[in-house]
Design an enzyme around this catalytic site. Structure first.
Site, PDB file in Angstrom:
ATOM      1  N   SER A   1      -8.611  -8.261  -9.129  1.00 42.87           N
ATOM      2  CA  SER A   1      -8.800  -8.212  -7.681  1.00 42.87           C
ATOM      3  C   SER A   1     -10.107  -8.919  -7.341  1.00 42.87           C
ATOM      4  O   SER A   1     -10.944  -9.134  -8.239  1.00 42.87           O
ATOM      5  CB  SER A   1      -8.894  -6.737  -7.257  1.00 42.87           C
TER       6      SER A   1
ATOM      7  N   TYR B   1     -12.162   1.929  -8.147  1.00 43.05           N
ATOM      8  CA  TYR B   1     -11.288   0.743  -8.116  1.00 43.05           C
ATOM      9  C   TYR B   1     -12.041  -0.477  -8.640  1.00 43.05           C
ATOM     10  O   TYR B   1     -11.522  -1.249  -9.455  1.00 43.05           O
ATOM     11  CB  TYR B   1     -10.810   0.526  -6.678  1.00 43.05           C
TER      12      TYR B   1
HETATM   13  P1  NAD Z   1       1.951  -2.027  -3.900  1.00 43.22           P
HETATM   14  O1  NAD Z   1       1.468  -0.629  -3.713  1.00 43.22           O
HETATM   15  O2  NAD Z   1       2.662  -2.694  -2.804  1.00 43.22           O
HETATM   16  O3  NAD Z   1       2.794  -2.120  -5.245  1.00 43.22           O
HETATM   17  C1  NAD Z   1       2.334  -1.517  -6.430  1.00 43.22           C
HETATM   18  C2  NAD Z   1       3.511  -1.060  -7.256  1.00 43.22           C
HETATM   19  O4  NAD Z   1       3.001  -0.449  -8.448  1.00 43.22           O
HETATM   20  C3  NAD Z   1       4.372  -0.011  -6.542  1.00 43.22           C
HETATM   21  O5  NAD Z   1       5.735  -0.384  -6.578  1.00 43.22           O
HETATM   22  C4  NAD Z   1       4.118   1.262  -7.351  1.00 43.22           C
HETATM   23  O6  NAD Z   1       5.233   2.147  -7.404  1.00 43.22           O
HETATM   24  C5  NAD Z   1       3.783   0.687  -8.725  1.00 43.22           C
HETATM   25  N1  NAD Z   1       3.053   1.652  -9.556  1.00 43.22           N
HETATM   26  C6  NAD Z   1       2.009   2.437  -9.177  1.00 43.22           C
HETATM   27  N2  NAD Z   1       1.666   3.242 -10.180  1.00 43.22           N
HETATM   28  C7  NAD Z   1       2.496   2.960 -11.226  1.00 43.22           C
HETATM   29  C8  NAD Z   1       2.643   3.489 -12.536  1.00 43.22           C
HETATM   30  N3  NAD Z   1       1.863   4.480 -12.990  1.00 43.22           N
HETATM   31  N4  NAD Z   1       3.597   2.959 -13.335  1.00 43.22           N
HETATM   32  C9  NAD Z   1       4.404   1.972 -12.878  1.00 43.22           C
HETATM   33  N5  NAD Z   1       4.330   1.464 -11.642  1.00 43.22           N
HETATM   34  C10 NAD Z   1       3.384   1.949 -10.818  1.00 43.22           C
HETATM   35  O7  NAD Z   1       0.640  -2.884  -4.274  1.00 43.22           O
HETATM   36  P2  NAD Z   1       0.343  -4.464  -4.289  1.00 43.22           P
HETATM   37  O8  NAD Z   1      -0.516  -4.743  -3.131  1.00 43.22           O
HETATM   38  O9  NAD Z   1       1.580  -5.240  -4.534  1.00 43.22           O
HETATM   39  O10 NAD Z   1      -0.617  -4.500  -5.551  1.00 43.22           O
HETATM   40  C11 NAD Z   1      -0.211  -4.960  -6.830  1.00 43.22           C
HETATM   41  C12 NAD Z   1      -1.462  -5.134  -7.660  1.00 43.22           C
HETATM   42  O11 NAD Z   1      -2.343  -6.065  -7.006  1.00 43.22           O
HETATM   43  C13 NAD Z   1      -2.268  -3.861  -7.866  1.00 43.22           C
HETATM   44  O12 NAD Z   1      -2.785  -3.853  -9.182  1.00 43.22           O
HETATM   45  C14 NAD Z   1      -3.405  -3.998  -6.869  1.00 43.22           C
HETATM   46  O13 NAD Z   1      -4.540  -3.280  -7.249  1.00 43.22           O
HETATM   47  C15 NAD Z   1      -3.627  -5.496  -6.898  1.00 43.22           C
HETATM   48  N6  NAD Z   1      -4.281  -6.054  -5.723  1.00 43.22           N
HETATM   49  C16 NAD Z   1      -3.718  -5.974  -4.493  1.00 43.22           C
HETATM   50  C17 NAD Z   1      -4.364  -6.552  -3.409  1.00 43.22           C
HETATM   51  C18 NAD Z   1      -3.796  -6.524  -2.028  1.00 43.22           C
HETATM   52  O14 NAD Z   1      -4.512  -6.956  -1.097  1.00 43.22           O
HETATM   53  N7  NAD Z   1      -2.581  -6.079  -1.804  1.00 43.22           N
HETATM   54  C19 NAD Z   1      -5.586  -7.210  -3.592  1.00 43.22           C
HETATM   55  C20 NAD Z   1      -6.128  -7.276  -4.865  1.00 43.22           C
HETATM   56  C21 NAD Z   1      -5.460  -6.710  -5.936  1.00 43.22           C
END
Ligand code: NAD
Length: 255
Positions: free
Chosen positions: A145, A158
């Site tokens: 991230s 985080y």
């Molecule tokens: P999201 O919440 O839309 O999707 C995350 C998915 O991970 C969900 O389907 C959830 O059920 C699954 N998940 C959570 N815990 C789990 C577990 N223990 N085992 C298996 N699956 C699990 O989130 P996103 O925004 O698509 O984020 C995806 C990744 O990107 C994450 O690692 C997040 O930290 C990172 N991220 C997101 C952003 C953003 O702005 N959206 C920015 C930087 C990093």
């Protein structure tokens, strides 16, 4: 697009039930990969499998908690059993932290966040790497991230997990570089997903607040992270390993 980059290849995507994981699963399928999609949310994961199949992708949907070594081991074994090999892994599942200063973070919330956002990538790689070595190499991308490269007030757990993920990525890259396995991290900025919607509160004000962090003046789309992951995972990224690719609309550039 010229040639599909993943014809004959097998991919493995965690957190595939939503947001960035779902978009990346669909992108892998659109470029010819057969793939396993994994999520702890079985219904959401099945929906992703349906979308992947719509793009002509051969897909195996596995319910998996990435904090469980047993679940992850079974998922990697199930992928190899079904498709015969493993070429590309995207370790992406994650959870967000409710904003709070460090002393307000409960110990169990800290432990849970580190388990889901950091230890999970260790567990995934521990089981994926032997499967990749068995077919001469592969590529792993871990989702860090912007919080992996800068500190953020109210986000100590985080930020610690996402910084840790970059260190884990770099060391794993060095451990296996000579054996044909590349390990990289992708560092998204503010991306329009259900997680970001929860984080911003989903209100006009909340959206404006997070968009205000983006020099480009908008959120990123999950597909814009997927395209970076596919580049890192493909032969186009053959000389990239141990890197943390920041794809954030300039969010962290001026910090
Ligand atoms: P999201 O919440 O839309 O999707 C995350 C998915 O991970 C969900 O389907 C959830 O059920 C699954 N998940 C959570 N815990 C789990 C577990 N223990 N085992 C298996 N699956 C699990 O989130 P996103 O925004 O698509 O984020 C995806 C990744 O990107 C994450 O690692 C997040 O930290 C990172 N991220 C997101 C952003 C953003 O702005 N959206 C920015 C930087 C990093």
């Amino acid at each position: 697009m010229t040639q599909p980059r993943f014809t004959g290849k097998v991919a493995f995507v965690t957190g595939a039930g939503s947001g960035i994981g779902r978009a990346t699963a669909v992108a892998f399928a659109a470029e010819g990969a057969r793939l396993a999609v994994l999520d702890v949310d079985a219904a959401a994961n099945e929906e992703t499998a349906r979308l992947v199949a719509e793009h002509g992708g051969e897909v195996l949907a596995l319910t998996c908690d990435v904090t469980s070594s047993r679940d992850v081991a079974a998922a990697v074994a199930g992928t190899v059993e079904r498709f015969g090999r493993l070429d590309a892994a995207f370790n992406n599942a994650g959870i967000e932290q409710p904003a709070a200063p460090l002393t307000d973070i409960e110990e169990d919330a800290w432990a849970r966040l580190i388990a889901v956002d950091l230890t999970s990538a260790f567990l995934c790689m521990k089981h994926q790497i032997p499967a990749m070595l068995a077919n001469g190499g592969g590529s792993i991308v871990n989702t860090s991230s912007g919080a992996g490269v800068v500190g953020i007030a109210g986000q100590a757990a985080y930020v610690a997990a996402k910084h840790g993920l970059i260190g884990l990525t770099k060391s794993a890259a060095l451990d296996y570089a000579a054996q044909g396995i590349r390990v990289n991290a992708v560092c998204p900025g503010i991306i329009e997903t259900p997680m970001m919607n929860r984080f911003s509160g989903g209100t006009d004000e909340g959206r404006a607040r997070v968009i205000g962090q983006e020099p480009v003046g908008r959120m990123g789309r999950p597909e814009e992270i997927a395209s970076a992951v596919l580049w890192l995972s493909s032969d186009l990224g053959a000389f990239a390993t141990g890197m943390a690719m920041v794809v954030d609309g300039g969010q962290t550039v001026g910090l």
